[in-house]
Design a protein around this motif. Structure first.
Motif, short mmCIF file in Angstrom:
data_model
loop_
_atom_site.label_atom_id
_atom_site.label_comp_id
_atom_site.label_asym_id
_atom_site.label_seq_id
_atom_site.Cartn_x
_atom_site.Cartn_y
_atom_site.Cartn_z
N VAL A 195 -5.26 0.66 2.69
CA VAL A 195 -5.61 2.01 2.23
C VAL A 195 -6.11 2.81 3.43
O VAL A 195 -7.03 2.37 4.13
N ILE A 197 -7.32 6.41 -1.98
CA ILE A 197 -6.32 5.74 -2.81
C ILE A 197 -5.30 6.74 -3.32
O ILE A 197 -5.60 7.90 -3.58
N HIS A 248 0.27 4.53 5.08
CA HIS A 248 -1.13 4.16 5.23
C HIS A 248 -1.34 3.15 6.36
O HIS A 248 -2.47 2.81 6.69
N THR A 286 -0.97 3.00 -4.03
CA THR A 286 -2.07 2.05 -3.84
C THR A 286 -2.32 1.35 -5.17
O THR A 286 -2.44 0.12 -5.24
N VAL A 344 -8.67 -6.10 0.89
CA VAL A 344 -8.44 -4.68 1.13
C VAL A 344 -8.67 -4.37 2.61
O VAL A 344 -9.74 -4.64 3.15
N LEU A 373 -4.04 -5.20 0.73
CA LEU A 373 -3.85 -3.83 0.24
C LEU A 373 -4.35 -2.89 1.32
O LEU A 373 -5.53 -2.85 1.63
N GLY A 412 0.82 -1.20 0.00
CA GLY A 412 0.00 0.00 0.00
C GLY A 412 0.84 1.25 0.00
O GLY A 412 2.07 1.17 0.00
N HIS A 413 0.17 2.38 0.01
CA HIS A 413 0.85 3.66 -0.07
C HIS A 413 1.63 3.95 1.21
O HIS A 413 1.27 3.45 2.28
#
Ligand code: GTP
Ligand code: MG
Length: 364
Positions: A151, A157, A80, A161, A177, A149, A76-77
């Motif tokens: 978020v 997002i 996050h 992401t 998610v 993932l 993920g980003h």
């Protein structure tokens, strides 16, 4: 050498040539030149040592295969909450309360926990800014069974992401998610669900088939649900088995040079059992497993499939995504590593030569 000389290429008999030169040389001499990929080359190299990994895998029968824990990568980003979520999962599952003592961050660990009355293990891989996963994918290593993932619900997002979910999709890895930070001000988990429909990740409650879980790594809310979703996904889509009764094979996840301990590599066992004292080759690094540590910094004598361990004793630092294998003896490991190293060096020389002759050409 003579033909090359006539073609205007000064080369000695022991010199490396680039692909283009080889093709021209082949034409001159009436041979069809076939350039093999590094993977083909490596397969051939291993076959020369009587190691046929693909053949071995194909020959596995049901009696040889035993269940192994799922390997789950958290992606993920930046910021996050990947690492904090993993910490929360770990805290929720440590048997007998708190994780004791100093926890080494090895970016990979196994967690045991109860799921529907059964005690099961899951292996988690953390990806700092998803680099390791990118490196591994670039090198063709898919070690993950399920991707989480992450978020952040207050951020939505972000570029990484999307990058992460594209990596997982390209690798054919099912995604769960985790909509994290639901405790944070401005958190809007439904917006995350809506945003991801554009990328064909459609929540079950929207009629799709992706599990979305609202979670707060900070308060611990929903952490259990993340674990359950991961296990459900793993059980629904995948047959997770490996043969533990053979020499170990797997992939290096991360590695570094430690002042006191030398080369320290975190490896994931994918088949077989790795033991202290084994002769091992990982990429161009080789050696004997001098010591193995688990995620809590405890010494372990052996590691089964899906287990991540820190290995000490390699001659150098392997790269993330390098495959490793245990060989019959030290000599084989060393020879494989040396041949690989020579091949890499030759490839680099050939590249440098090409560049140089190109420079000469443009200068002239
Ligand atoms: P990188 O490894 O740098 O990509 O970041 P990461 O995704 O691992 O994020 P990390 O777990 O380090 O968390 C980033 C920040 O978000 C930290 O300050 C965490 O304390 C905070 N954070 C993580 N999860 C939550 C959460 O559920 N709620 C709140 N409020 N903050 C959180
Ligand atoms: Mg992190």
């Amino acid at each position: 050498v003579t033909v090359l000389f006539h073609l205007g290429e000064m080369a000695t008999a022991t010199e490396s040539l680039d692909e283009a030169t080889f093709e021209i040389l082949g034409e001159e001499l009436g041979y069809k030149i076939e350039i093999v990929s590094p993977e083909d080359e490596d397969r051939e190299l291993l076959e020369a040592f009587d190691i046929d990994l693909e053949g071995e895998e194909a020959a596995e029968t049901e009696e040889n295969l035993e269940p192994r824990p799922p390997v789950v990568t958290v992606m993920g980003h930046v910021d996050h909450g990947k690492t904090r979520l993993l910490d929360a999962i770990r805290r929720a599952n440590v048997q007998g309360g708190e994780a004791g003592g100093i926890t080494q961050h090895i970016g990979a660990y196994q967690v045991w926990g109860e799921h529907e009355g059964v005690n099961r293990a899951i292996t988690f891989l953390d990806t700092p800014g998803h680099e390791a996963f990118t490196a591994m994918r670039a090198r063709g290593a898919v070690v993950t069974d399920v991707a989480i993932l992450v978020v952040a619900a207050d951020d939505g997002i972000m570029p990484q992401t999307i990058e992460a979910l594209n990596h997982a999709k390209a690798a054919g890895v099912p995604i769960v998610v985790a909509v994290n930070k639901i405790d944070a001000e401005g958190a809007n988990p439904d917006k995350v669900r809506a945003q991801l429909t554009e990328y064909e990740l459609i929540a079950e409650e929207y009629g799709g088939d992706t599990m979305f879980v609202n979670v707060s790594a900070k308060t611990g809310e929903g952490v259990r649900d993340v674990i359950d979703a991961v296990l459900l996904t793993a059980d629904a889509e995948l047959e997770l088995t490996a043969n533990p009764n053979k020499l170990a094979r797997g992939t290096a996840i991360e590695a570094k040079l430690d002042k006191g301990r030398g080369s320290v590599a975190t490896v994931l066992i994918q088949a077989g059992t790795l033991r202290v004292g084994d002769s091992i080759v990982a990429g161009t690094a080789y050696g004997r497993v001098r010591a193995m540590l688990d995620e809590n910094g405890e010494h372990v004598e052996e590691a089964l499939p899906s287990r991540p361990v820190q290995v000490q004793g390699l001659s150098s630092v392997p790269r993330a995504g390098d495959t490793f294998l245990v060989t019959e003896d030290d000599r084989t490991a060393r020879q494989i590593a040396e041949k690989r190293e020579a091949a890499e060096r030759n490839a680099q020389l050939a590249k440098a030569r090409k560049r140089m002759s190109l420079e000469d050409f443009t200068r002239a």
